[in-house]
Design a protein around this motif. Sequence first.
Motif, PDB file in Angstrom:
ATOM      1  N   ILE A   1      -9.248   5.299  -8.730  1.00 20.84           N
ATOM      2  CA  ILE A   1      -7.986   4.701  -8.016  1.00 20.84           C
ATOM      3  C   ILE A   1      -6.763   5.631  -8.397  1.00 20.84           C
ATOM      4  CG2 ILE A   1      -6.126   2.909  -7.604  1.00 20.84           C
ATOM      5  CD1 ILE A   1      -8.635   1.048  -8.508  1.00 20.84           C
ATOM      6  N   TYR A   2      -6.724   6.122  -9.785  1.00 19.13           N
ATOM      7  CA  TYR A   2      -5.400   6.819 -10.266  1.00 19.13           C
ATOM      8  C   TYR A   2      -5.401   8.317  -9.368  1.00 19.13           C
ATOM      9  CZ  TYR A   2      -2.243   9.284 -12.961  1.00 19.13           C
ATOM     10  OH  TYR A   2      -1.354  10.295 -13.637  1.00 19.13           O
ATOM     11  N   ASN A   3      -6.444   8.821  -9.747  1.00 21.65           N
ATOM     12  CA  ASN A   3      -6.735  10.195  -8.901  1.00 21.65           C
ATOM     13  C   ASN A   3      -6.429  10.100  -7.439  1.00 21.65           C
ATOM     14  OD1 ASN A   3      -7.368  10.897 -11.633  1.00 21.65           O
ATOM     15  ND2 ASN A   3      -8.879  12.462 -10.896  1.00 21.65           N
ATOM     16  N   TYR A   4      -6.903   9.100  -6.637  1.00 17.85           N
ATOM     17  CA  TYR A   4      -6.918   8.747  -5.309  1.00 17.85           C
ATOM     18  C   TYR A   4      -5.365   8.953  -4.855  1.00 17.85           C
ATOM     19  CZ  TYR A   4      -8.078   7.480  -0.563  1.00 17.85           C
ATOM     20  OH  TYR A   4      -8.319   7.435   0.840  1.00 17.85           O
ATOM     21  N   ALA A   5      -4.634   7.985  -6.054  1.00 21.76           N
ATOM     22  CA  ALA A   5      -3.590   7.938  -5.563  1.00 21.76           C
ATOM     23  C   ALA A   5      -2.578   9.049  -5.619  1.00 21.76           C
ATOM     24  CB  ALA A   5      -2.687   6.686  -6.493  1.00 21.76           C
ATOM     25  N   LEU A   6      -2.860   9.862  -6.766  1.00 25.80           N
ATOM     26  CA  LEU A   6      -2.240  11.169  -7.116  1.00 25.80           C
ATOM     27  C   LEU A   6      -2.241  12.227  -5.992  1.00 25.80           C
ATOM     28  CD1 LEU A   6      -0.729  12.858  -9.132  1.00 25.80           C
ATOM     29  CD2 LEU A   6      -2.899  13.412 -10.104  1.00 25.80           C
ATOM     30  N   ALA A   7      -3.659  12.160  -5.245  1.00 23.03           N
ATOM     31  CA  ALA A   7      -3.702  13.096  -4.194  1.00 23.03           C
ATOM     32  C   ALA A   7      -2.984  12.655  -3.237  1.00 23.03           C
ATOM     33  CB  ALA A   7      -5.334  13.021  -3.629  1.00 23.03           C
ATOM     34  N   HIS A   8      -2.790  11.376  -2.737  1.00 26.71           N
ATOM     35  CA  HIS A   8      -1.783  11.228  -1.538  1.00 26.71           C
ATOM     36  C   HIS A   8      -0.434  11.534  -2.102  1.00 26.71           C
ATOM     37  CE1 HIS A   8      -4.487   9.183   0.943  1.00 26.71           C
ATOM     38  NE2 HIS A   8      -5.145   8.515   0.055  1.00 26.71           N
ATOM     39  N   TYR A   9      -0.112  11.257  -3.095  1.00 27.37           N
ATOM     40  CA  TYR A   9       1.324  11.836  -3.714  1.00 27.37           C
ATOM     41  C   TYR A   9       1.496  13.223  -3.505  1.00 27.37           C
ATOM     42  CZ  TYR A   9       5.312  12.295  -6.625  1.00 27.37           C
ATOM     43  OH  TYR A   9       6.717  12.674  -7.057  1.00 27.37           O
ATOM     44  N   LEU A  10       0.584  14.032  -4.019  1.00 27.41           N
ATOM     45  CA  LEU A  10       0.825  15.207  -3.835  1.00 27.41           C
ATOM     46  C   LEU A  10       0.666  16.047  -2.503  1.00 27.41           C
ATOM     47  CD1 LEU A  10      -1.546  16.437  -6.832  1.00 27.41           C
ATOM     48  CD2 LEU A  10       0.944  16.494  -6.760  1.00 27.41           C
ATOM     49  N   GLN A  11       0.236  15.163  -1.514  1.00 30.57           N
ATOM     50  CA  GLN A  11       0.274  15.376  -0.026  1.00 30.57           C
ATOM     51  C   GLN A  11       1.104  14.819   0.612  1.00 30.57           C
ATOM     52  OE1 GLN A  11      -3.809  14.355   1.334  1.00 30.57           O
ATOM     53  NE2 GLN A  11      -4.656  16.550   1.167  1.00 30.57           N
ATOM     54  N   GLY A  12       2.139  14.044  -0.180  1.00 31.86           N
ATOM     55  CA  GLY A  12       3.503  13.481   0.366  1.00 31.86           C
ATOM     56  C   GLY A  12       3.385  12.273   1.240  1.00 31.86           C
ATOM     57  N   ASN A  13       2.363  11.454   0.924  1.00 39.41           N
ATOM     58  CA  ASN A  13       2.010  10.109   1.350  1.00 39.41           C
ATOM     59  C   ASN A  13       2.508   9.303   0.362  1.00 39.41           C
ATOM     60  OD1 ASN A  13       1.153   7.783   2.638  1.00 39.41           O
ATOM     61  ND2 ASN A  13      -0.598   8.642   3.625  1.00 39.41           N
ATOM     62  N   LEU A  14       3.677   8.933   0.279  1.00 41.17           N
ATOM     63  CA  LEU A  14       4.180   7.946  -0.853  1.00 41.17           C
ATOM     64  C   LEU A  14       3.787   6.647  -0.609  1.00 41.17           C
ATOM     65  CD1 LEU A  14       7.929   9.286  -0.880  1.00 41.17           C
ATOM     66  CD2 LEU A  14       5.648  10.171  -2.081  1.00 41.17           C
ATOM     67  N   TYR A  15       3.629   6.333   0.774  1.00 40.64           N
ATOM     68  CA  TYR A  15       3.085   4.771   0.944  1.00 40.64           C
ATOM     69  C   TYR A  15       1.834   4.562   0.279  1.00 40.64           C
ATOM     70  CZ  TYR A  15       1.190   0.727   3.409  1.00 40.64           C
ATOM     71  OH  TYR A  15       0.492  -0.479   3.611  1.00 40.64           O
ATOM     72  N   LEU A  16       0.846   5.557   0.589  1.00 41.76           N
ATOM     73  CA  LEU A  16      -0.560   5.273   0.060  1.00 41.76           C
ATOM     74  C   LEU A  16      -0.723   5.349  -1.465  1.00 41.76           C
ATOM     75  CD1 LEU A  16      -3.009   6.705   2.792  1.00 41.76           C
ATOM     76  CD2 LEU A  16      -2.704   4.245   2.172  1.00 41.76           C
ATOM     77  N   ALA A  17      -0.024   6.441  -2.004  1.00 49.17           N
ATOM     78  CA  ALA A  17       0.204   6.629  -3.327  1.00 49.17           C
ATOM     79  C   ALA A  17       0.672   5.385  -4.205  1.00 49.17           C
ATOM     80  CB  ALA A  17       1.257   7.782  -3.605  1.00 49.17           C
ATOM     81  N   ARG A  18       1.637   4.742  -3.689  1.00 47.41           N
ATOM     82  CA  ARG A  18       2.284   3.532  -4.206  1.00 47.41           C
ATOM     83  C   ARG A  18       1.411   2.425  -4.140  1.00 47.41           C
ATOM     84  NH1 ARG A  18       6.519   3.118  -1.448  1.00 47.41           N
ATOM     85  NH2 ARG A  18       5.389   1.686   0.314  1.00 47.41           N
ATOM     86  N   LYS A  19       0.519   2.242  -2.874  1.00 53.28           N
ATOM     87  CA  LYS A  19      -0.276   1.222  -2.743  1.00 53.28           C
ATOM     88  C   LYS A  19      -1.428   1.272  -3.842  1.00 53.28           C
ATOM     89  CE  LYS A  19      -3.860  -0.376   0.613  1.00 53.28           C
ATOM     90  NZ  LYS A  19      -4.448  -0.177   1.940  1.00 53.28           N
ATOM     91  N   PHE A  20      -2.040   2.545  -3.891  1.00 51.27           N
ATOM     92  CA  PHE A  20      -3.272   2.763  -4.883  1.00 51.27           C
ATOM     93  C   PHE A  20      -2.955   2.600  -6.468  1.00 51.27           C
ATOM     94  CE2 PHE A  20      -5.382   3.738  -0.951  1.00 51.27           C
ATOM     95  CZ  PHE A  20      -6.508   2.926  -1.084  1.00 51.27           C
ATOM     96  N   TRP A  21      -1.481   3.026  -6.561  1.00 50.04           N
ATOM     97  CA  TRP A  21      -1.064   2.938  -8.004  1.00 50.04           C
ATOM     98  C   TRP A  21      -0.881   1.683  -8.420  1.00 50.04           C
ATOM     99  CZ3 TRP A  21       1.939   8.162  -7.593  1.00 50.04           C
ATOM    100  CH2 TRP A  21       1.197   9.180  -8.058  1.00 50.04           C
ATOM    101  N   LYS A  22      -0.378   0.974  -7.263  1.00 45.12           N
ATOM    102  CA  LYS A  22      -0.217  -0.747  -7.784  1.00 45.12           C
ATOM    103  C   LYS A  22      -1.412  -1.359  -7.912  1.00 45.12           C
ATOM    104  CE  LYS A  22       4.480  -1.603  -5.843  1.00 45.12           C
ATOM    105  NZ  LYS A  22       5.236  -2.536  -4.770  1.00 45.12           N
TER     106      LYS A  22
END
Length: 228
Positions: free
Chosen positions: A76-97
Amino acid sequence: MGDHTVQDLDKIQKIMENGNYEEARPLILKYLEEKPNDPLAIRLHGNTYAYTGYLGRAKKIWHDGLKLFPDNVDLIYNYALAHYLQGNLYLARKFWKKALKLSPEDSEIYFNLGQVARDEGSLKKAIYYWIQALKFKKDNVELMNNIGVAYASLNMYGKAALWYKRAVKQDKNYALAHFNLANALFEKGEYASAKDHAQTAARLDPASHMEPVALLTRKIAEKLEVKK
């Protein structure tokens, strides 16, 4: 039956630690042929792509892994990080939560949620997350500096200075915190202390701070000249 063992995976991780991700990839694939439901191997397989410029491929591997292991914090952490690095803050936040619910004392997750909040312009929320992160990693000077920067961005220089002071107390050689503290003290009108910390920053990291310190020192001199 195959003979791939935990020791094999340990060897693969050591190869990856040396930055040899492409060398490690076929070894992980062989391991996964025998043990396709190993969440660590799945994460490492994704890493071999993430660290060689194929973040989209890595994200797909981790996404597929989450179908098998929906509560695996590392995936989950890595999947969130991938979204963050691609600029998708919504999904990064969702999966880190989601990761945080499963691992509520993980300082890195709080740190990253703070990064998302900062990037979204929610500085007070970022400060909240970073303070939570510090509860579980009390000596993290980067967190202290980040909190100071957030307060400074809110023009709350007194609070910013307090956090920078915590950072340099923890690590007296942290040049960036010294420089940021110098700027906060300048804004507070504490020019002598500002100059001291600016000079310390320049001494510790002249490549990064010599020129901005020279500029700040001139501004301090101008302020002192006006006072005369």
